[in-house]
Design a protein around this motif. Structure first.
Motif, PDB file in Angstrom:
ATOM      1  N   ALA A 294      12.913  25.234  55.941  1.00  0.00           N
ATOM      2  CA  ALA A 294      12.690  25.121  54.501  1.00  0.00           C
ATOM      3  C   ALA A 294      12.033  26.368  53.943  1.00  0.00           C
ATOM      4  O   ALA A 294      12.355  26.813  52.836  1.00  0.00           O
ATOM      5  CB  ALA A 294      11.835  23.884  54.200  1.00  0.00           C
ATOM      6  N   ARG A 295      11.113  26.944  54.693  1.00  0.00           N
ATOM      7  CA  ARG A 295      10.468  28.183  54.250  1.00  0.00           C
ATOM      8  C   ARG A 295      11.472  29.304  54.069  1.00  0.00           C
ATOM      9  O   ARG A 295      11.298  30.191  53.232  1.00  0.00           O
ATOM     10  CB  ARG A 295       9.428  28.630  55.271  1.00  0.00           C
ATOM     11  N   ASP A 296      12.530  29.263  54.852  1.00  0.00           N
ATOM     12  CA  ASP A 296      13.516  30.346  54.828  1.00  0.00           C
ATOM     13  C   ASP A 296      14.699  30.046  53.922  1.00  0.00           C
ATOM     14  O   ASP A 296      15.712  30.737  53.959  1.00  0.00           O
ATOM     15  CB  ASP A 296      14.027  30.615  56.248  1.00  0.00           C
ATOM     16  N   GLY A 297      14.604  28.985  53.116  1.00  0.00           N
ATOM     17  CA  GLY A 297      15.687  28.685  52.193  1.00  0.00           C
ATOM     18  C   GLY A 297      16.808  27.872  52.800  1.00  0.00           C
ATOM     19  O   GLY A 297      17.938  27.907  52.305  1.00  0.00           O
ATOM     20  N   VAL A 298      16.510  27.118  53.868  1.00  0.00           N
ATOM     21  CA  VAL A 298      17.511  26.270  54.519  1.00  0.00           C
ATOM     22  C   VAL A 298      17.001  24.830  54.503  1.00  0.00           C
ATOM     23  O   VAL A 298      15.980  24.522  55.110  1.00  0.00           O
ATOM     24  CB  VAL A 298      17.762  26.709  55.981  1.00  0.00           C
ATOM     25  N   LEU A 299      17.712  23.946  53.803  1.00  0.00           N
ATOM     26  CA  LEU A 299      17.322  22.545  53.745  1.00  0.00           C
ATOM     27  C   LEU A 299      18.158  21.750  54.743  1.00  0.00           C
ATOM     28  O   LEU A 299      19.386  21.697  54.625  1.00  0.00           O
ATOM     29  CB  LEU A 299      17.531  21.978  52.343  1.00  0.00           C
ATOM     30  N   HIS A 466      27.785  34.211  67.059  1.00  0.00           N
ATOM     31  CA  HIS A 466      27.999  34.335  68.503  1.00  0.00           C
ATOM     32  C   HIS A 466      26.671  34.498  69.240  1.00  0.00           C
ATOM     33  O   HIS A 466      26.461  33.911  70.310  1.00  0.00           O
ATOM     34  CB  HIS A 466      28.921  35.518  68.792  1.00  0.00           C
ATOM     35  N   ARG A 467      25.751  35.270  68.638  1.00  0.00           N
ATOM     36  CA  ARG A 467      24.447  35.456  69.279  1.00  0.00           C
ATOM     37  C   ARG A 467      23.658  34.151  69.329  1.00  0.00           C
ATOM     38  O   ARG A 467      22.869  33.930  70.241  1.00  0.00           O
ATOM     39  CB  ARG A 467      23.627  36.513  68.527  1.00  0.00           C
ATOM     40  N   SER A 468      23.868  33.285  68.345  1.00  0.00           N
ATOM     41  CA  SER A 468      23.124  32.030  68.303  1.00  0.00           C
ATOM     42  C   SER A 468      23.718  30.963  69.220  1.00  0.00           C
ATOM     43  O   SER A 468      23.227  29.829  69.251  1.00  0.00           O
ATOM     44  CB  SER A 468      23.060  31.495  66.864  1.00  0.00           C
ATOM     45  N   GLY A 469      24.781  31.315  69.956  1.00  0.00           N
ATOM     46  CA  GLY A 469      25.345  30.381  70.923  1.00  0.00           C
ATOM     47  C   GLY A 469      26.633  29.721  70.507  1.00  0.00           C
ATOM     48  O   GLY A 469      27.157  28.869  71.229  1.00  0.00           O
ATOM     49  N   SER A 563      23.632  35.481  56.158  1.00  0.00           N
ATOM     50  CA  SER A 563      22.746  35.524  57.318  1.00  0.00           C
ATOM     51  C   SER A 563      21.997  34.215  57.520  1.00  0.00           C
ATOM     52  O   SER A 563      21.487  33.941  58.606  1.00  0.00           O
ATOM     53  CB  SER A 563      21.737  36.669  57.173  1.00  0.00           C
ATOM     54  N   LEU A 564      21.934  33.375  56.478  1.00  0.00           N
ATOM     55  CA  LEU A 564      21.254  32.095  56.620  1.00  0.00           C
ATOM     56  C   LEU A 564      22.029  31.122  57.506  1.00  0.00           C
ATOM     57  O   LEU A 564      21.452  30.178  58.050  1.00  0.00           O
ATOM     58  CB  LEU A 564      21.032  31.453  55.247  1.00  0.00           C
ATOM     59  N   ILE A 565      23.347  31.334  57.664  1.00  0.00           N
ATOM     60  CA  ILE A 565      24.140  30.405  58.477  1.00  0.00           C
ATOM     61  C   ILE A 565      23.745  30.502  59.948  1.00  0.00           C
ATOM     62  O   ILE A 565      23.355  29.493  60.550  1.00  0.00           O
ATOM     63  CB  ILE A 565      25.649  30.663  58.275  1.00  0.00           C
ATOM     64  N   PRO A 566      23.820  31.690  60.586  1.00  0.00           N
ATOM     65  CA  PRO A 566      23.350  31.757  61.976  1.00  0.00           C
ATOM     66  C   PRO A 566      21.857  31.487  62.095  1.00  0.00           C
ATOM     67  O   PRO A 566      21.395  30.959  63.114  1.00  0.00           O
ATOM     68  CB  PRO A 566      23.705  33.183  62.410  1.00  0.00           C
ATOM     69  N   HIS A 567      21.093  31.812  61.054  1.00  0.00           N
ATOM     70  CA  HIS A 567      19.651  31.538  61.090  1.00  0.00           C
ATOM     71  C   HIS A 567      19.410  30.033  61.181  1.00  0.00           C
ATOM     72  O   HIS A 567      18.573  29.573  61.971  1.00  0.00           O
ATOM     73  CB  HIS A 567      18.984  32.106  59.847  1.00  0.00           C
ATOM     74  N   ALA A 568      20.146  29.242  60.384  1.00  0.00           N
ATOM     75  CA  ALA A 568      19.986  27.789  60.403  1.00  0.00           C
ATOM     76  C   ALA A 568      20.353  27.215  61.768  1.00  0.00           C
ATOM     77  O   ALA A 568      19.630  26.371  62.319  1.00  0.00           O
ATOM     78  CB  ALA A 568      20.857  27.156  59.316  1.00  0.00           C
ATOM     79  N   ILE A 569      21.454  27.678  62.325  1.00  0.00           N
ATOM     80  CA  ILE A 569      21.871  27.175  63.639  1.00  0.00           C
ATOM     81  C   ILE A 569      20.891  27.635  64.706  1.00  0.00           C
ATOM     82  O   ILE A 569      20.569  26.884  65.643  1.00  0.00           O
ATOM     83  CB  ILE A 569      23.307  27.647  63.948  1.00  0.00           C
ATOM     84  N   GLY A 570      20.375  28.855  64.572  1.00  0.00           N
ATOM     85  CA  GLY A 570      19.380  29.359  65.520  1.00  0.00           C
ATOM     86  C   GLY A 570      18.108  28.527  65.501  1.00  0.00           C
ATOM     87  O   GLY A 570      17.543  28.201  66.554  1.00  0.00           O
ATOM     88  N   VAL A 571      17.631  28.164  64.292  1.00  0.00           N
ATOM     89  CA  VAL A 571      16.439  27.308  64.183  1.00  0.00           C
ATOM     90  C   VAL A 571      16.694  25.963  64.847  1.00  0.00           C
ATOM     91  O   VAL A 571      15.842  25.430  65.569  1.00  0.00           O
ATOM     92  CB  VAL A 571      16.052  27.115  62.699  1.00  0.00           C
ATOM     93  N   ALA A 572      17.889  25.404  64.623  1.00  0.00           N
ATOM     94  CA  ALA A 572      18.232  24.110  65.223  1.00  0.00           C
ATOM     95  C   ALA A 572      18.237  24.191  66.745  1.00  0.00           C
ATOM     96  O   ALA A 572      17.709  23.304  67.434  1.00  0.00           O
ATOM     97  CB  ALA A 572      19.583  23.641  64.715  1.00  0.00           C
ATOM     98  N   LYS A 573      18.819  25.253  67.286  1.00  0.00           N
ATOM     99  CA  LYS A 573      18.895  25.386  68.745  1.00  0.00           C
ATOM    100  C   LYS A 573      17.504  25.613  69.343  1.00  0.00           C
ATOM    101  O   LYS A 573      17.175  25.074  70.408  1.00  0.00           O
ATOM    102  CB  LYS A 573      19.854  26.526  69.112  1.00  0.00           C
ATOM    103  N   PRO A 630      12.184  37.519  63.063  1.00  0.00           N
ATOM    104  CA  PRO A 630      13.086  38.425  62.346  1.00  0.00           C
ATOM    105  C   PRO A 630      14.482  38.399  62.950  1.00  0.00           C
ATOM    106  O   PRO A 630      14.987  39.408  63.419  1.00  0.00           O
ATOM    107  CB  PRO A 630      12.415  39.793  62.533  1.00  0.00           C
ATOM    108  N   ASP A 631      15.104  37.193  62.953  1.00  0.00           N
ATOM    109  CA  ASP A 631      16.401  37.071  63.613  1.00  0.00           C
ATOM    110  C   ASP A 631      17.556  36.993  62.631  1.00  0.00           C
ATOM    111  O   ASP A 631      18.674  36.720  63.009  1.00  0.00           O
ATOM    112  CB  ASP A 631      16.432  35.831  64.508  1.00  0.00           C
ATOM    113  N   ARG A 632      17.265  37.203  61.351  1.00  0.00           N
ATOM    114  CA  ARG A 632      18.373  37.188  60.412  1.00  0.00           C
ATOM    115  C   ARG A 632      19.193  38.452  60.580  1.00  0.00           C
ATOM    116  O   ARG A 632      18.646  39.551  60.678  1.00  0.00           O
ATOM    117  CB  ARG A 632      17.866  37.127  58.968  1.00  0.00           C
ATOM    118  N   PRO A 633      20.522  38.349  60.551  1.00  0.00           N
ATOM    119  CA  PRO A 633      21.349  39.538  60.675  1.00  0.00           C
ATOM    120  C   PRO A 633      21.099  40.492  59.531  1.00  0.00           C
ATOM    121  O   PRO A 633      20.844  40.090  58.404  1.00  0.00           O
ATOM    122  CB  PRO A 633      22.776  38.979  60.614  1.00  0.00           C
TER     123      PRO A 633
END
Length: 659
Positions: A294-299, A466-469, A563-573, A630-633
Motif C-alpha cells: 500500500a505504501r508503494d501504490g499497490v492495493l 522474469h526476475r520476480s520468478g 514497474s509496479l507490476i513486478p514490484h507487486a508480484i515481488g512483494v507477494a512472493k 529498491p527493486d522497482r525496475p
C-alpha cells in the motif's frame, strides 16, 4: 485519528500489567536479600504470588471468555499452568510464566502496530479541514462538510482535502500517499487531484468532485483495512489446526502427568506447547506485506489474493495501454500509381470522418495538420467489424464515390486488393505498423501506417517479471499476428496470442489455467474485464482515478507505471517466503521445547521465555517486509522507436483484426 488514539491508549494499558508484575517480582527478590528467616520467606512468597495474580488475572479472564464460546486457546493453557503452579507452591514459576506472557503480549501489540503502520500513516494523511470559497470569501470548514462543486483553495505546503479538478493555478503536488511515487507531479487547470496529497509548491483552486468517504484516499484506507483483516487459505488452515492442536497439548500434558506422577512436568508441557508463534506466523506476514504494498501504490484485496499472487508463474498482458501508450499516431503514407500522398490522405480522412474507431483519430488529426478540409459526416458509412469502414462521398455534381479504408481483408471483399497494396501492407506490418489500405471506387490508391509508441519501460517490465520468478510473459491482443510479434520481439515477450476478441482473451486465460499455470492478467479493467475476473489474480492499472478498479480488482495499481507490476508480484512472493519461514520457526521451537521437557532441563519459566522469544522472532521476521526495497525496475531508454497499436475495441463493439 480516533482509531490511532485508541491504538496508542490500548498499547499503554497493555504495558501496565507487565510493569506492575515485574515490580512485584523485583520486590520479592529484594525481600529475600534484605530480610531474614521466616519473615523473608513469607514476604518473598507474598510478592511473588501477587506478581502472578496481577499478570495472571487478565489471562484467566480471557480463557474464561473463550471457554464461554467453546474455544480452547493459548490463554487456557497458561491459566491451567498458573493455577497448578500456585497449587503446588511453585510461586516463582507461576510469576515468571505469567509475567513473561504479559511482556510477550505487550511486545506483540507494539510490533503488530508497527506492521500496520502503512494504514496508520494513511489515516494520518487524511486532512481534517478545508478552505472553501463561499460568497466570495475564504471559509475554513471540516473537510467532510465540503460540497461537490464547491471551490477549495489550497496553498503552498497544504494538504488537498478533497478529490477534484484543478480550476485555476499551477503547482507541484506530492502524490506519494496515493500513487507511491516520490516525485511531485505538476498540476494545471483541468487535471485531477486527490485528497491527502500535498501541495509541494504553488497555489491551486480546485472544483470538488468527491469528499469524505468518497475520496480516493478514503477508498484506499477502506480497502487496506479490509485486506489486512481478510484471511488467506494458509491462515485459515493454521487456525483450524490450532483448534485441534491446543486440546492435543492438554491431553499430552495430562497423560504425561499421570504416567510420571510429575505435576510440574505436566504444567511445563502446557506452557511450552502454546501455539502462539504458530497462530501469529501467517497473519503478521500478511499484514506487513499488504501494508508495504500500500505504501508503494499497490492495493492488494486481501490475504488470499496476496498468497495467490506469490504463486503466479504466468503473466498475461493486454497490449493497448499496457505495453503501448494507447495513443496511435500516423507514421507512414504511401501513394500508389499516379496518386499523390495528399490525395490518399484526403480520401482516407473523408471516410474516417464517419468512423468511431480509434484508428480514425490519427488519420483525421494528420489531415487537419496538413490543412485538408474534411466534411463533418459522409453521406453513408458502413462499419465492417474487424476490417474497417466503407463510406460514400458526393463530390460536387458527380456521382457518389465509394471509399474503403481498412485491412487487406476489407479491400479483398470489395475487389480492390492489388499486389502493390498487399506488398505495402506486409511491409508496414513487418515494421510494426498497423496498415490501413485506402481504396477509391474499388481501386487501391495508397496505404497508411499507424503506430502506437511502445512505453519506454515495457522491456524492463518483462525483465522485471522474469526476475520476480514469472516463467512466461504472454501478450494478448486484438492486433494481427505479424504486428503483435513485432512488438513482442521489441520488448522480449515470451509468447503472443493475437487477433483476439475480449471473449477470446477469456479462453486464452482459461487454457493457461488448464495447463496448470497460476495466471495474473494485467489490463485496464474495462475491455479486459472477463479475463481479469477469470484469472487467478486480476491486476488493474491506473486505479487512482477509477473507484471501480479499487473496489473490484484483486490487485489495483494506483498509477500506470509498469514497474509496479513486478514490484507487486515481488512483494507477494517475499511475503509467501516469510510466511513459510515463520511456520517453520514456530514448529521447530515447539518441537525443541517438547524434546527439552521430556528429556529434562527445560522449566516452565524457561519454556515461556523461549516461547515468547519465538513469537517476537516471527513478528520481527515479518517486519522485514516493511523495509523499502529498491527493486522497482528503472525506466528504459525513452528514445525507443514508435511501433504499432491495434485497439481491441471500439466504443460500441469488439474488433478482432487490424483494419
Amino acid at each position: 485519528m480516533s482509531r490511532l488514539n485508541s491504538l496508542r491508549s490500548r498499547m499503554h494499558r497493555r504495558w501496565t500489567v507487565p510493569v506492575v508484575s515485574g515490580t512485584l517480582i523485583v520486590l520479592s527478590w529484594l525481600a529475600g536479600y534484605l530480610l531474614s528467616g521466616r519473615t523473608a520467606e513469607i514476604t518473598h512468597d507474598v510478592f511473588m504470588v501477587a506478581a502472578a495474580v496481577v499478570a495472571g488475572v487478565p489471562v484467566v479472564r480471557s480463557a474464561y471468555q473463550a471457554l464461554r464460546v467453546r474455544t480452547i486457546g493459548i490463554d487456557l493453557l497458561v491459566s491451567v499452568a498458573l493455577i497448578g503452579a500456585l497449587a503446588i507452591g511453585e510461586y516463582w514459576e507461576a510469576a515468571a510464566v505469567t509475567f513473561l506472557f504479559a511482556v510477550g503480549h505487550a511486545l506483540e501489540d507494539a510490533t503488530l502496530a508497527k506492521t500496520r503502520s502503512a494504514l496508520a500513516g494513511l489515516i494520518e494523511l487524511a486532512p481534517t479541514t478545508a478552505t472553501v470559497v463561499r460568497d466570495g470569501v475564504q471559509v475554513e470548514v471540516a473537510a467532510h462538510e465540503v460540497l461537490p462543486g464547491e471551490l477549495v483553495v489550497v496553498k503552498h505546503g497544504g494538504k488537498i482535502p478533497v478529490d477534484g479538478d484543478v480550476s485555476d493555478g499551477h503547482a507541484a503536488v506530492d502524490e506519494a500517499s496515493i500513487t507511491g511515487e516520490s516525485i511531485p507531479v505538476e498540476k494545471a487547470p483541468g487535471e485531477k487531484v486527490f485528497a491527502g496529497t500535498i501541495l509541494a509548491d504553488g497555489f491551486l483552486t480546485i472544483t470538488t468532485t468527491n469528499t469524505g468517504a468518497d475520496t480516493t484516499l478514503a477508498r484506499i484506507i477502506h480497502r487496506v483495512e479490509e485486506a489486512q483483516e481478510a484471511k488467506a487459505r494458509t491462515q485459515q488452515f493454521m487456525e483450524k489446526f490450532s483448534k485441534w492442536y491446543t486440546p492435543g497439548i492438554i491431553v499430552l500434558a495430562l497423560v504425561a502427568g499421570l504416567i510420571t506422577g510429575n505435576i510440574e512436568l505436566a504444567l511445563t508441557l502446557l506452557v511450552i506447547g502454546c501455539p502462539g508463534a504458530l497462530v501469529i506466523s501467517v497473519p503478521v506476514a500478511l499484514v506487513a506485506g499488504i501494508g508495504r504494498a500500500a505504501r508503494d501504490g499497490v492495493l492488494i484485496k486481501g490475504g488470499e489474493f496476496l498468497e495467490t499472487a506469490a504463486k503466479v508463474n504466468v503473466v498475461a498482458l493486454d497490449k493497448t495501454g499496457t505495453i503501448t501508450q494507447g495513443r496511435p499516431e500516423m507514421t507512414d503514407l504511401i501513394a500508389f500509381g499516379s496518386w499523390t500522398a495528399d490525395e490518399v490522405l484526403a480520401w482516407a480522412a473523408r471516410a474516417e470522418a464517419g468512423s468511431s474507431h480509434p484508428l480514425a483519430t490519427p488519420v483525421l488529426k494528420q489531415a487537419e495538420a496538413q490543412g485538408i478540409t474534411v466534411p463533418a459526416v459522409p453521406e453513408a458509412v458502413e462499419t465492417v467489424p474487424g476490417q474497417g469502414v466503407i463510406s460514400q462521398y458526393r463530390q460536387g455534381e458527380r456521382d457518389g464515390r465509394s471509399i474503403a479504408v481498412g485491412n487487406p481483408a476489407l479491400l479483398h471483399s470489395v475487389g480492390a486488393l492489388s499486389a502493390e497494396a498487399s506488398a505495402a501492407a506486409d511491409q508496414l506490418a513487418g515494421q510494426g505498423r498497423t496498415p490501413l489500405l485506402v481504396a477509391l471506387d474499388n481501386e487501391a490508391i495508397g496505404a497508411i501506417g499507424v503506430a502506437d509508441q511502445i512505453r519506454p519501460e515495457a522491456a524492463e517490465l518483462v525483465a522485471g517479471l522474469h526476475r520476480s520468478g514469472v516463467k512466461k510473459v504472454i501478450m494478448l491482443t486484438g492486433d494481427t499476428e505479424r504486428v503483435a510479434r513485432a512488438i513482442a520481439a521489441e520488448v522480449g515477450i515470451d509468447d503472443v496470442r493475437a487477433s483476439l476478441l475480449p471473449e477470446d482473451k477469456l479462453d486464452a486465460v482459461r487454457d493457461l489455467q488448464h495447463e496448470g499455470h497460476t495466471v495474473a492478467m494485467v489490463g485496464d479493467g474495462v475491455n479486459d474485464a472477463p479475463a481479469l475476473a477469470l484469472a487467478d489474480v486480476g491486476i488493474a492499472m491506473g486505479a487512482a482515478g477509477s473507484p471501480l478498479a479499487v473496489e473490484t480488482a484483486d490487485i489495483a495499481l494506483m498509477t500506470s507505471r509498469l514497474s509496479l507490476i513486478p514490484h507487486a508480484i515481488g512483494v507477494a512472493k517475499r511475503t509467501g517466503n516469510v510466511m513459510r519461514q515463520n511456520i517453520w520457526i514456530a514448529l521447530l521451537t515447539v518441537g525443541a521445547l517438547l524434546a527439552g521437557v521430556l528429556f529434562g532441563g527445560v522449566t516452565m519459566a524457561i519454556g515461556m521465555l523461549v516461547h515468547e522469544a519465538s513469537v517476537l522472532i516471527v513478528i520481527v521476521n515479518a517486519m522485514r517486509l516493511l523495509r523499502h526495497r529498491p527493486d522497482r525496475p528503472t525506466e528504459a531508454n525513452p528514445s525507443r522507436r514508435a511501433v504499432v497499436r491495434q485497439p481491441e475495441t471500439t466504443q460500441d463493439e469488439p474488433v478482432a483484426l487490424t483494419r
